[in-house]
Write a protein that holds these residues in place. Sequence first.
Motif, PDB file in Angstrom:
ATOM      1  N   VAL A 489       0.819  -1.230   0.000  1.00 14.59           N
ATOM      2  CA  VAL A 489       0.000   0.000   0.000  1.00 14.59           C
ATOM      3  C   VAL A 489       0.847   1.272   0.000  1.00 14.59           C
ATOM      4  O   VAL A 489       0.325   2.364  -0.226  1.00 14.59           O
ATOM      5  CB  VAL A 489      -0.959   0.068   1.214  1.00 14.59           C
ATOM      6  CG1 VAL A 489      -1.847  -1.155   1.267  1.00 14.59           C
ATOM      7  CG2 VAL A 489      -0.213   0.257   2.523  1.00 14.59           C
ATOM      8  N   GLU A 490       2.135   1.117   0.262  1.00 21.93           N
ATOM      9  CA  GLU A 490       3.000   2.292   0.366  1.00 21.93           C
ATOM     10  C   GLU A 490       2.999   3.047  -0.954  1.00 21.93           C
ATOM     11  O   GLU A 490       3.243   2.485  -2.012  1.00 21.93           O
ATOM     12  CB  GLU A 490       4.419   1.825   0.718  1.00 21.93           C
ATOM     13  CG  GLU A 490       5.180   2.858   1.483  1.00 21.93           C
ATOM     14  CD  GLU A 490       6.509   2.316   1.988  1.00 21.93           C
ATOM     15  OE1 GLU A 490       6.690   1.082   2.024  1.00 21.93           O
ATOM     16  OE2 GLU A 490       7.355   3.150   2.328  1.00 21.93           O
ATOM     17  N   GLY A 491       2.691   4.333  -0.868  1.00 22.66           N
ATOM     18  CA  GLY A 491       2.716   5.148  -2.078  1.00 22.66           C
ATOM     19  C   GLY A 491       1.417   5.116  -2.861  1.00 22.66           C
ATOM     20  O   GLY A 491       1.291   5.821  -3.858  1.00 22.66           O
ATOM     21  N   ALA A 492       0.457   4.303  -2.436  1.00 18.13           N
ATOM     22  CA  ALA A 492      -0.809   4.227  -3.184  1.00 18.13           C
ATOM     23  C   ALA A 492      -1.812   5.222  -2.605  1.00 18.13           C
ATOM     24  O   ALA A 492      -1.831   5.460  -1.400  1.00 18.13           O
ATOM     25  CB  ALA A 492      -1.376   2.815  -3.111  1.00 18.13           C
ATOM     26  N   ASN A 493      -2.650   5.783  -3.468  1.00 23.11           N
ATOM     27  CA  ASN A 493      -3.699   6.670  -2.950  1.00 23.11           C
ATOM     28  C   ASN A 493      -5.103   6.146  -3.235  1.00 23.11           C
ATOM     29  O   ASN A 493      -6.078   6.765  -2.854  1.00 23.11           O
ATOM     30  CB  ASN A 493      -3.519   8.099  -3.488  1.00 23.11           C
ATOM     31  CG  ASN A 493      -3.891   8.204  -4.945  1.00 23.11           C
ATOM     32  OD1 ASN A 493      -3.561   7.319  -5.727  1.00 23.11           O
ATOM     33  ND2 ASN A 493      -4.575   9.258  -5.311  1.00 23.11           N
ATOM     34  N   ILE A 494      -5.197   5.008  -3.908  1.00 27.09           N
ATOM     35  CA  ILE A 494      -6.504   4.330  -4.007  1.00 27.09           C
ATOM     36  C   ILE A 494      -6.281   2.895  -3.530  1.00 27.09           C
ATOM     37  O   ILE A 494      -5.524   2.130  -4.156  1.00 27.09           O
ATOM     38  CB  ILE A 494      -7.073   4.344  -5.449  1.00 27.09           C
ATOM     39  CG1 ILE A 494      -7.197   5.793  -5.956  1.00 27.09           C
ATOM     40  CG2 ILE A 494      -8.431   3.648  -5.477  1.00 27.09           C
ATOM     41  CD1 ILE A 494      -7.742   5.905  -7.383  1.00 27.09           C
ATOM     42  N   LEU A 495      -6.901   2.562  -2.423  1.00 27.33           N
ATOM     43  CA  LEU A 495      -6.698   1.236  -1.832  1.00 27.33           C
ATOM     44  C   LEU A 495      -7.977   0.427  -1.988  1.00 27.33           C
ATOM     45  O   LEU A 495      -9.061   0.880  -1.594  1.00 27.33           O
ATOM     46  CB  LEU A 495      -6.372   1.358  -0.336  1.00 27.33           C
ATOM     47  CG  LEU A 495      -5.242   2.314   0.037  1.00 27.33           C
ATOM     48  CD1 LEU A 495      -5.026   2.333   1.545  1.00 27.33           C
ATOM     49  CD2 LEU A 495      -3.958   1.906  -0.671  1.00 27.33           C
ATOM     50  N   ILE A 496      -7.830  -0.756  -2.550  1.00 32.60           N
ATOM     51  CA  ILE A 496      -9.010  -1.622  -2.734  1.00 32.60           C
ATOM     52  C   ILE A 496      -8.883  -2.783  -1.757  1.00 32.60           C
ATOM     53  O   ILE A 496      -7.892  -3.525  -1.803  1.00 32.60           O
ATOM     54  CB  ILE A 496      -9.072  -2.126  -4.187  1.00 32.60           C
ATOM     55  CG1 ILE A 496      -9.166  -0.918  -5.128  1.00 32.60           C
ATOM     56  CG2 ILE A 496     -10.262  -3.066  -4.383  1.00 32.60           C
ATOM     57  CD1 ILE A 496      -8.881  -1.276  -6.568  1.00 32.60           C
ATOM     58  N   PHE A 497      -9.862  -2.896  -0.885  1.00 28.85           N
ATOM     59  CA  PHE A 497      -9.802  -3.957   0.125  1.00 28.85           C
ATOM     60  C   PHE A 497     -10.667  -5.111  -0.349  1.00 28.85           C
ATOM     61  O   PHE A 497     -11.874  -4.958  -0.534  1.00 28.85           O
ATOM     62  CB  PHE A 497     -10.281  -3.431   1.477  1.00 28.85           C
ATOM     63  CG  PHE A 497      -9.386  -2.343   1.997  1.00 28.85           C
ATOM     64  CD1 PHE A 497      -8.257  -2.656   2.736  1.00 28.85           C
ATOM     65  CD2 PHE A 497      -9.637  -1.008   1.696  1.00 28.85           C
ATOM     66  CE1 PHE A 497      -7.398  -1.664   3.185  1.00 28.85           C
ATOM     67  CE2 PHE A 497      -8.789  -0.008   2.143  1.00 28.85           C
ATOM     68  CZ  PHE A 497      -7.665  -0.343   2.884  1.00 28.85           C
ATOM     69  N   ASN A 498     -10.051  -6.262  -0.546  1.00 27.66           N
ATOM     70  CA  ASN A 498     -10.802  -7.390  -1.088  1.00 27.66           C
ATOM     71  C   ASN A 498     -10.250  -8.688  -0.515  1.00 27.66           C
ATOM     72  O   ASN A 498      -9.412  -9.345  -1.121  1.00 27.66           O
ATOM     73  CB  ASN A 498     -10.707  -7.382  -2.620  1.00 27.66           C
ATOM     74  CG  ASN A 498     -11.812  -8.207  -3.240  1.00 27.66           C
ATOM     75  OD1 ASN A 498     -12.367  -9.093  -2.597  1.00 27.66           O
ATOM     76  ND2 ASN A 498     -12.122  -7.930  -4.493  1.00 27.66           N
ATOM     77  N   LEU A 499     -10.695  -9.017   0.696  1.00 27.62           N
ATOM     78  CA  LEU A 499     -10.236 -10.258   1.338  1.00 27.62           C
ATOM     79  C   LEU A 499     -11.367 -10.789   2.205  1.00 27.62           C
ATOM     80  O   LEU A 499     -12.293 -10.044   2.540  1.00 27.62           O
ATOM     81  CB  LEU A 499      -8.968 -10.018   2.159  1.00 27.62           C
ATOM     82  CG  LEU A 499      -9.025  -9.106   3.381  1.00 27.62           C
ATOM     83  CD1 LEU A 499      -7.815  -9.356   4.251  1.00 27.62           C
ATOM     84  CD2 LEU A 499      -9.020  -7.642   2.964  1.00 27.62           C
ATOM     85  N   PRO A 500     -11.307 -12.080   2.553  1.00 26.36           N
ATOM     86  CA  PRO A 500     -12.375 -12.635   3.391  1.00 26.36           C
ATOM     87  C   PRO A 500     -12.503 -11.839   4.686  1.00 26.36           C
ATOM     88  O   PRO A 500     -11.491 -11.422   5.262  1.00 26.36           O
ATOM     89  CB  PRO A 500     -11.899 -14.062   3.649  1.00 26.36           C
ATOM     90  CG  PRO A 500     -11.027 -14.400   2.484  1.00 26.36           C
ATOM     91  CD  PRO A 500     -10.335 -13.116   2.135  1.00 26.36           C
ATOM     92  N   HIS A 501     -13.744 -11.626   5.127  1.00 28.22           N
ATOM     93  CA  HIS A 501     -13.966 -10.629   6.174  1.00 28.22           C
ATOM     94  C   HIS A 501     -13.302 -10.982   7.498  1.00 28.22           C
ATOM     95  O   HIS A 501     -12.963 -10.110   8.278  1.00 28.22           O
ATOM     96  CB  HIS A 501     -15.462 -10.334   6.335  1.00 28.22           C
ATOM     97  CG  HIS A 501     -16.258 -11.320   7.132  1.00 28.22           C
ATOM     98  ND1 HIS A 501     -16.614 -12.556   6.667  1.00 28.22           N
ATOM     99  CD2 HIS A 501     -16.772 -11.238   8.360  1.00 28.22           C
ATOM    100  CE1 HIS A 501     -17.340 -13.175   7.583  1.00 28.22           C
ATOM    101  NE2 HIS A 501     -17.431 -12.405   8.625  1.00 28.22           N
ATOM    102  N   ALA A 521      -5.122   9.056   0.961  1.00 28.69           N
ATOM    103  CA  ALA A 521      -5.700   7.929   0.216  1.00 28.69           C
ATOM    104  C   ALA A 521      -7.213   7.861   0.425  1.00 28.69           C
ATOM    105  O   ALA A 521      -7.749   8.393   1.395  1.00 28.69           O
ATOM    106  CB  ALA A 521      -5.050   6.620   0.673  1.00 28.69           C
ATOM    107  N   VAL A 522      -7.870   7.188  -0.516  1.00 29.08           N
ATOM    108  CA  VAL A 522      -9.262   6.774  -0.315  1.00 29.08           C
ATOM    109  C   VAL A 522      -9.305   5.265  -0.553  1.00 29.08           C
ATOM    110  O   VAL A 522      -8.384   4.700  -1.155  1.00 29.08           O
ATOM    111  CB  VAL A 522     -10.246   7.485  -1.273  1.00 29.08           C
ATOM    112  CG1 VAL A 522     -10.288   8.980  -1.036  1.00 29.08           C
ATOM    113  CG2 VAL A 522      -9.901   7.172  -2.728  1.00 29.08           C
TER     114      VAL A 522
END
Length: 754
Positions: A489-501, A521-522
């Motif tokens: 995630v370092e350096g990213a400004n759009i983070l997509i969270f997609n893992l089993p809850h 980030a968002v």
Amino acid sequence: MASPALNRLKAHKAPVLSLAFAPSSSDTVASSSEDCTLRLWDLRTEKPVKAWLPNTFGADTVTSIVWSERDEGSIWVGCGTRVLGLDVRGGSGMLGGKPVVEKEVAGDEINQIALHGDLIAAADDLGDIYVWDTKADTVSSMKTNHTSIASTLLFIPHKPTPTILSGGLDSQIMHWDLTRKLPKSNLNIRDLIVEAAEGDASGQMFNPPFVNSLSLNEEGKVWAAAVGDGSVFVGRQGQDDGARGGKKRKWNEEAWEITALGGEPHRAGASVVEWAKFDPTRLVSGGNDGSVRIWDASRAFEQGEQEEEGATALVETLELGEGKKVNWLTTTERSGKGRVVIADTSGDILLYDLRGPPSNTNKLATLQAIRSAIRSSAPTFIPSLRTINNSTRLFSNTHIMAGKHTVAVVGSGNWGTAIAKIVGENTAQHSDVFNKDVKMWVFEEEVEHEGKKRPLTEVINEKHENVKYLPNIALPEGIVAEPDVVKAVEGANILIFNLPHQFVGKVCKQLRDSGKVSKDAVGISCIKGVEISKDDISLFPYTIGEELGIYVGALSGANIANEVAEEKFCETTIAYAPKDDKGVSSDTIKKLFHRDYFRVGMCEDVAGVSLAGALKNVVAVAAGFADGLGWGDNSKAAVMRVGLMEMKKFAKTFFPDVRSATFTEESCGIADLITSCLGGRNRRCAEAFVKTGKSMDELEQDMLNGQKLQGAGTAEELFHFLDKKGKTDDFKLFTAVYNIVYQGLPPDQLAENI
Ligand SMILES: NC(=O)C1=CN([C@@H]2O[C@H](COP(=O)(O)OP(=O)(O)OC[C@H]3O[C@@H](n4cnc5c(N)ncnc54)[C@H](O)[C@@H]3O)[C@@H](O)[C@H]2O)C=CC1
Ligand SMILES: O=C(CO)COP(=O)(O)O
């Protein structure tokens, strides 16, 4: 006076000896007792959810429990002279399964075990230290021993070669060289006590200074010892010879600095000590005087500026009541607050949630700094508190490349990889808006590929295919598999969270502690599940957002991952409405996800989109039961209708601002319900549940090759929440699914229970 804040968890019939929190859950704790049972507790309901009975252990007492960090589902226990590995997912219903592995490790009764990669160390009553290499399946013992009972031991983390510290009733702390199987150095606490008592007739030295328990701080350099004379000692490896507040000792070639925590020691032996998981500067100790003490040990981190010896470090005392002793305790952090579970001699487990946030901002900064220091393997010792607080380097936001957006995907399962594919296609196509490369965090594991065992990340990066979770689908070249979530995630400004809850909490904690998530980030959560705390419910966009201090929207739809990956047309819904979009507009989000075969509908109902995705999984389980029972399409339609009504009612009851239309008009509502009840994994496994009589956990393992079911777990979480609210009768289908999966309600009673 016993503290009123202590909740008592009752089930054990004899004193509890050991407690251990699951690595990624502050609500799951394992306990073992002199009643020869091991129990797994859900602290939200304060009830045991699984139990291993005396026959599992051959009526030996389980004296020590350690959770595997690598595999949430595994617990190791020390039991008599053996070490057993248990699968917490195995067994049926409340009853845990047989040990998966079992090894005769020690010569006498084991008092404590410790885990480090493939190694399990054990300290026994004869004073011996053993190390079982589980991979090579060899047991070695150290060539010398404690001259009395070895009560405690631990591995020193972050060392290139495994090293052990052990303590015993000979008052010695020994630092072991595992290669030579000899102590590198040793320290006799008795010498310190004698020195400290010179000219001081406090009487403490009449209680033998046994070393009952040891703990190391996260950084692995500051140890604490609970000692039989009632005191708690802290020590660390010295950096220089300058005089300091504490006593300087030479451990053969190693200089160690030792100090007893000031303030009132325990009135009887200190039996257990732990560096608080909720605050890096606090120690929590328990004693045979029936008290639990929370100490400020921050001076152990201060170089050259320690308080005077004897200054009070005690910040809080809990008295458990007359005649009580503390056998064990352990700590965790929960929603930014401290939590302590305590085993006293009654057989109950006492739950103590600290009321306020234990950490002020500086303390939290310290925790983050220590963790950062660990990760960057700082050559020096922990910087002093003052340095940490003034440091901008450790906490400054990660630099974001001006102009283009950088995207990261947190998760790489079946859906995680399919979404990464879509996003990678779009970052390549819209290279004026996005950086082409997208890091995808992979929970590293070994996979068998072309006859060889290799790390999954390596195979993905070489083949551009996730051979385990999305086989036979080519991934865009810009997708880079990364095993370190912080680096991903370092350096990213759009983070997509997609893992089993079930893994979200652990991963977010790691990200938060790293301090590497940009405040600019968002995020978008593609997770289908709910987060239940003691008597509250939250949704992942909110919990992730709160944990990381960023805005998070939601993506959900009728999107069976394999079909999407094969580019078969479908729709999805994205809810995104930040007050401050940090330069990531709604249009940008749409651009990132929309493909001809993946039609994006945008809306603002984050709660509705998120809830619809979570709740339909429970309905899909009910639909699977209907299939398993051989019921017809009409029956399944009835299940779906009732399910949809409950989904809407649930949303309206607990999240009154959601829009009904989200459920009835968007892809994330009715459409996802339909596809999940026709084709999803939850449906498939629920059908097999009826046909085979196996548990959902077993079926997940048998049928999904590492993929995770969300529906049964969500049904259980909903049930406990609804039960607390007294509303199970209002949600009959959700409740029936829970009762069928977990309480043995026959599936054919589904119709009369909904
Ligand atoms: N698969 C599907 O068709 C769809 C799934 N979803 C939702 O997307 C979310 C993610 O699901 P999938 O990507 O399908 O995952 P999955 O069901 O394929 O789960 C496997 C993933 O979990 C990871 N994992 C296993 N143990 C772990 C641990 N201890 N810590 C962290 N990660 C661990 C594995 O490395 C792997 O990446 C879920 O909430 C699911 O409901 C949503 C739409 C479609
Ligand atoms: O959410 C899904 C489809 O939209 C997938 O559901 P399953 O997890 O039941 O496969």
